[in-house]
Design a protein around this motif. Structure first.
Motif, PDB file in Angstrom:
ATOM      1  N   PHE A 128       0.838  -1.199   0.064  1.00 61.47           N
ATOM      2  CA  PHE A 128      -0.036  -0.146  -0.181  1.00 61.47           C
ATOM      3  C   PHE A 128       0.922   1.597   0.109  1.00 61.47           C
ATOM      4  O   PHE A 128       0.285   2.302  -0.244  1.00 61.47           O
ATOM      5  CB  PHE A 128      -1.061  -0.081   1.302  1.00 61.47           C
ATOM      6  N   ILE A 129       1.917   1.156   0.525  1.00 57.56           N
ATOM      7  CA  ILE A 129       2.909   2.313   0.371  1.00 57.56           C
ATOM      8  C   ILE A 129       3.170   2.769  -1.005  1.00 57.56           C
ATOM      9  O   ILE A 129       3.579   2.063  -2.017  1.00 57.56           O
ATOM     10  CB  ILE A 129       4.252   1.988   1.317  1.00 57.56           C
ATOM     11  N   THR A 145       4.919  -3.728  -7.164  1.00 57.58           N
ATOM     12  CA  THR A 145       6.190  -3.820  -7.075  1.00 57.58           C
ATOM     13  C   THR A 145       6.482  -5.421  -7.429  1.00 57.58           C
ATOM     14  O   THR A 145       5.664  -5.937  -7.927  1.00 57.58           O
ATOM     15  CB  THR A 145       6.525  -3.827  -5.607  1.00 57.58           C
ATOM     16  N   ALA A 146       7.693  -5.875  -7.135  1.00 54.13           N
ATOM     17  CA  ALA A 146       8.236  -7.337  -7.564  1.00 54.13           C
ATOM     18  C   ALA A 146       7.142  -8.117  -6.878  1.00 54.13           C
ATOM     19  O   ALA A 146       6.755  -9.167  -7.359  1.00 54.13           O
ATOM     20  CB  ALA A 146       9.705  -7.575  -7.341  1.00 54.13           C
ATOM     21  N   PRO A 153       1.463  -7.130  -7.219  1.00 52.27           N
ATOM     22  CA  PRO A 153       0.966  -6.622  -8.411  1.00 52.27           C
ATOM     23  C   PRO A 153       0.152  -5.441  -8.481  1.00 52.27           C
ATOM     24  O   PRO A 153      -0.524  -4.953  -7.408  1.00 52.27           O
ATOM     25  CB  PRO A 153       0.007  -7.684  -8.873  1.00 52.27           C
ATOM     26  N   THR A 154       0.054  -4.580  -9.546  1.00 49.27           N
ATOM     27  CA  THR A 154      -0.600  -3.361  -9.571  1.00 49.27           C
ATOM     28  C   THR A 154      -2.127  -3.704  -9.505  1.00 49.27           C
ATOM     29  O   THR A 154      -2.572  -4.668 -10.209  1.00 49.27           O
ATOM     30  CB  THR A 154      -0.380  -2.454 -10.779  1.00 49.27           C
ATOM     31  N   ARG A 155      -2.984  -3.083  -8.641  1.00 49.44           N
ATOM     32  CA  ARG A 155      -4.327  -3.387  -8.485  1.00 49.44           C
ATOM     33  C   ARG A 155      -5.254  -2.283  -8.376  1.00 49.44           C
ATOM     34  O   ARG A 155      -4.728  -1.286  -7.459  1.00 49.44           O
ATOM     35  CB  ARG A 155      -4.473  -4.459  -7.449  1.00 49.44           C
ATOM     36  N   THR A 156      -6.320  -1.883  -8.797  1.00 41.67           N
ATOM     37  CA  THR A 156      -7.188  -1.031  -8.561  1.00 41.67           C
ATOM     38  C   THR A 156      -8.347  -1.508  -7.843  1.00 41.67           C
ATOM     39  O   THR A 156      -8.805  -2.540  -8.409  1.00 41.67           O
ATOM     40  CB  THR A 156      -7.726  -0.168  -9.653  1.00 41.67           C
ATOM     41  N   GLN A 157      -8.981  -0.970  -6.633  1.00 43.96           N
ATOM     42  CA  GLN A 157     -10.007  -1.207  -6.062  1.00 43.96           C
ATOM     43  C   GLN A 157     -10.991  -0.138  -5.912  1.00 43.96           C
ATOM     44  O   GLN A 157     -10.770   0.696  -5.403  1.00 43.96           O
ATOM     45  CB  GLN A 157      -9.474  -2.007  -4.585  1.00 43.96           C
ATOM     46  N   ASP A 158     -12.165  -0.373  -6.241  1.00 41.82           N
ATOM     47  CA  ASP A 158     -13.530   0.506  -6.188  1.00 41.82           C
ATOM     48  C   ASP A 158     -13.929   0.480  -4.971  1.00 41.82           C
ATOM     49  O   ASP A 158     -13.953  -0.274  -3.969  1.00 41.82           O
ATOM     50  CB  ASP A 158     -14.392   0.224  -7.134  1.00 41.82           C
ATOM     51  N   ILE A 159     -14.028   1.664  -4.148  1.00 35.18           N
ATOM     52  CA  ILE A 159     -14.581   1.965  -2.898  1.00 35.18           C
ATOM     53  C   ILE A 159     -15.849   2.642  -2.824  1.00 35.18           C
ATOM     54  O   ILE A 159     -15.996   3.592  -3.675  1.00 35.18           O
ATOM     55  CB  ILE A 159     -13.531   2.227  -1.971  1.00 35.18           C
TER      56      ILE A 159
END
Length: 164
Positions: A69-70, A89-90, A93-99
């Motif tokens: 999360f950093i 990062t290694a 994984p890149t991830r987008t979460q709708d809230i």
């Protein structure tokens, strides 16, 4: 008639004295906790810990390691819709979460629910409630209470306002 005027004057004077002596709540705290103080784009720059060792924190928001999360970006619109994006990062994984999010001035908290495609916030029972520790201009500090031993403990999320 004169007696009624004297009684009315005494009552008015008493009310004015009582009014001036009553305690008043500070509105600056609740004013700074309005939705508008949190609305915008934020970057989670740092995560610290109060009363719990970092090694004992396995995940954040039942998602991934707190380290993932950093550097994440949080988009919080005035309508309550929003999202956060993990930077990738290694190990993460890149991830987008709708809230869907809100602010409660009554208990000074920031709440959000994760939304998956097709979900409506009103149908989601689970969510997260964080303490609004500070909201000042371009700084936002949220504390996530966690259970650790018998003493209170927090995961502290330190945000800065993202430049446009």
């Amino acid at each position: 008639m004169k007696r009624i005027l004297v009684i009315a004057a005494i009552l008015c004077s008493s009310l004015m004295v009582l009014q001036s002596c009553s305690s008043t709540k500070s509105t600056t705290a609740s004013a700074s906790l309005r939705r508008g103080a949190v609305t915008g784009n934020w970057v989670l720059n740092d995560i610290t810990f109060e009363g719990v060792p970092a090694a004992n924190v396995r995940s954040l928001f039942n998602e991934a390691s707190y380290k993932c999360f950093i550097g994440s970006t949080w988009r919080l619109t005035n309508s309550g819709n929003g999202s956060y994006t993990l930077p990738g990062t290694a190990d993460c994984p890149t991830r987008t979460q709708d809230i869907f999010w809100s602010v409660s001035t009554a208990d000074e908290t920031f709440q959000f629910k994760k939304l998956n495609e097709g979900d409506k916030a009103k149908n989601i029972a689970d969510g997260y409630r964080l303490v609004l520790a500070s909201t000042s201009g371009d700084q936002l500090i949220l504390k996530s209470p966690v259970e650790y031993g018998s003493a209170p403990a927090n995961i502290v999320l330190n945000f800065t306002k993202a430049s446009k």
